[in-house]
Design a protein around this motif. Sequence first.
Motif, PDB file in Angstrom:
ATOM      1  N   VAL A 233      -3.062  21.657  39.991  1.00  0.00           N
ATOM      2  CA  VAL A 233      -3.417  20.263  39.675  1.00  0.00           C
ATOM      3  C   VAL A 233      -2.407  19.326  40.324  1.00  0.00           C
ATOM      4  CG1 VAL A 233      -3.724  18.583  37.818  1.00  0.00           C
ATOM      5  CG2 VAL A 233      -4.495  20.942  37.498  1.00  0.00           C
ATOM      6  N   LYS A 234      -1.135  19.713  40.235  1.00  0.00           N
ATOM      7  CA  LYS A 234      -0.075  18.871  40.803  1.00  0.00           C
ATOM      8  C   LYS A 234      -0.253  18.745  42.319  1.00  0.00           C
ATOM      9  CE  LYS A 234       4.833  18.549  40.072  1.00  0.00           C
ATOM     10  NZ  LYS A 234       6.003  19.337  39.770  1.00  0.00           N
ATOM     11  N   GLY A 237      -3.187  16.595  43.224  1.00  0.00           N
ATOM     12  CA  GLY A 237      -2.993  15.170  42.919  1.00  0.00           C
ATOM     13  C   GLY A 237      -3.820  14.691  41.741  1.00  0.00           C
ATOM     14  N   GLY A 238      -4.227  15.600  40.866  1.00  0.00           N
ATOM     15  CA  GLY A 238      -4.935  15.172  39.647  1.00  0.00           C
ATOM     16  C   GLY A 238      -6.073  16.123  39.316  1.00  0.00           C
ATOM     17  N   GLU A 241      -9.419  15.713  41.494  1.00  0.00           N
ATOM     18  CA  GLU A 241      -9.223  16.207  42.868  1.00  0.00           C
ATOM     19  C   GLU A 241      -9.133  17.737  42.851  1.00  0.00           C
ATOM     20  OE1 GLU A 241      -9.495  15.754  46.615  1.00  0.00           O
ATOM     21  OE2 GLU A 241      -9.471  13.946  45.362  1.00  0.00           O
ATOM     22  N   ARG A 260     -15.065  14.180  41.796  1.00  0.00           N
ATOM     23  CA  ARG A 260     -13.952  13.261  42.098  1.00  0.00           C
ATOM     24  C   ARG A 260     -14.135  11.915  41.408  1.00  0.00           C
ATOM     25  NH1 ARG A 260     -14.288  15.156  47.285  1.00  0.00           N
ATOM     26  NH2 ARG A 260     -12.444  16.389  47.659  1.00  0.00           N
ATOM     27  N   ARG A 263     -14.336  10.558  35.148  1.00  0.00           N
ATOM     28  CA  ARG A 263     -13.088  10.391  34.393  1.00  0.00           C
ATOM     29  C   ARG A 263     -12.776  11.703  33.670  1.00  0.00           C
ATOM     30  NH1 ARG A 263     -12.420   8.097  29.277  1.00  0.00           N
ATOM     31  NH2 ARG A 263     -10.232   7.693  28.922  1.00  0.00           N
TER      32      ARG A 263
END
Length: 388
Positions: A233-234, A237-238, A241, A260, A263
């Motif tokens: 996840v890091k 970038g979220g 993504e 993408r 929410r």
Amino acid sequence: MSVGLIAAATRQWDAVVIGAGPAGALEAALLARRGLAVLLVDKAHFPRPKVCGGCLNAAALAALQAAGVGDLPWQLGAEPLSRLQVSSRRRRATVSLRPGAGISRGTLDAGLVAAAITAGVVFLDGVRARAGLATDQGRPVHLSRGSEQVTVQARLVVVASGLGPLPVEDADQLPATVAPNARLGAGTSAPHAPPQVPPGVIVMMIGDGGYVGLVRVENGALNVGAAFDPEFVKAAGGLGEAAATLVEAADAPLIGNLLRSLRWRGTPPLTFRRRILARKRLFVLGDAAGYVEPFTGEGMAWALTGALALAPLAAAAATSWNEQLQRHWESEHARLVGRRRRLCRAVASGLRRPWLTALSLHLLRVLPQLAAPAVRAINAPPRRLVEL
Ligand SMILES: Cc1cc2nc3c(=O)[nH]c(=O)nc-3n(C[C@H](O)[C@H](O)[C@H](O)COP(=O)(O)OP(=O)(O)OC[C@H]3O[C@@H](n4cnc5c(N)ncnc54)[C@H](O)[C@@H]3O)c2cc1C
């Protein structure tokens, strides 16, 4: 101060249930049907979203049936589910499932709470609870809503607060061990499921950093649940993504942009064990009692069968507490979910080996009947479900 909090504080409760997910809402209903005065509290405002794949498997449906609310998912518009499509690195296999149901957790949990209220439960939402220390008579439970605070008295507390720290003053007596390689849960939804997620099919995509499951729920909406390595996840970038990258590599490039744009919500680390599941005048139930990973789609079955099994013990405990009840609950819980968790841990560990996933998919494509024993084991209701 709100009327609900004042009224709650002026009564003595046989049981206060903390958390109105499937475990807490069903437990509250079962205890109220046994004639107990039950207060059910949840910190969220209902209906609330919950990170989940939204799939009730056959074991979960059997538990709802045994609890006398078997029709509830269908009354709420659940989608019947009968197949699992698994993809990884552009390979795909489909296996048949025992019939299940796709339903968003906002809808399902609100339905279970409504059934609990019908059974006589008093429900307070938007109220955070914390169980205090036991006395011979029971436990105080501190309730807060914004700056308002009251303390209610309960003969018994059932903690069904899901993943994360236990809202209990003596939580150090109920320690949890989090797996060092625990993945994070994530989820989202959209008003319309795309054609790549057809009716009746759980679409599961596996990548090196985790997996994403998509399903059609009530009103043709899309429900998405996922589990990711935190580093994945890091690096992506979220959460959105990470999900998009994973499905684009697995099988479904067209869904990537949809994922993408949504929410996402995340969860605390998923995999943890809790060996002690009761203290004086308090039981721990559902995910709060330990969890593995969502790939096998069993968490709600564990939560609901657990609620059924706990009900007679909790009813006895609300009358008079004895130490036997703690051991009884721990052994009953191990009997109900122990073997299933071991199977789930084995699957979760296999998913971390890309070569094994690729080999399994290949075998499933050429010999789909190979999956039958595993699917049966995961979906089978326990031999003894406590009936009402
Ligand atoms: C990504 C993902 C996908 C999943 N997919 C599936 C699936 O497809 N099928 C399946 O069967 N299972 C699935 N699961 C597992 C399933 O979501 C859980 O096992 C299930 O929700 C457990 O129910 P519960 O009642 O124990 O806890 P929860 O449903 O988590 O409910 C706990 C409740 O307690 C409340 N609460 C917490 N603290 C407090 C407090 N201090 N005071 C008051 N209220 C509090 C919370 O607001 C929450 O409403 C999935 C899980 C994840 C993370």
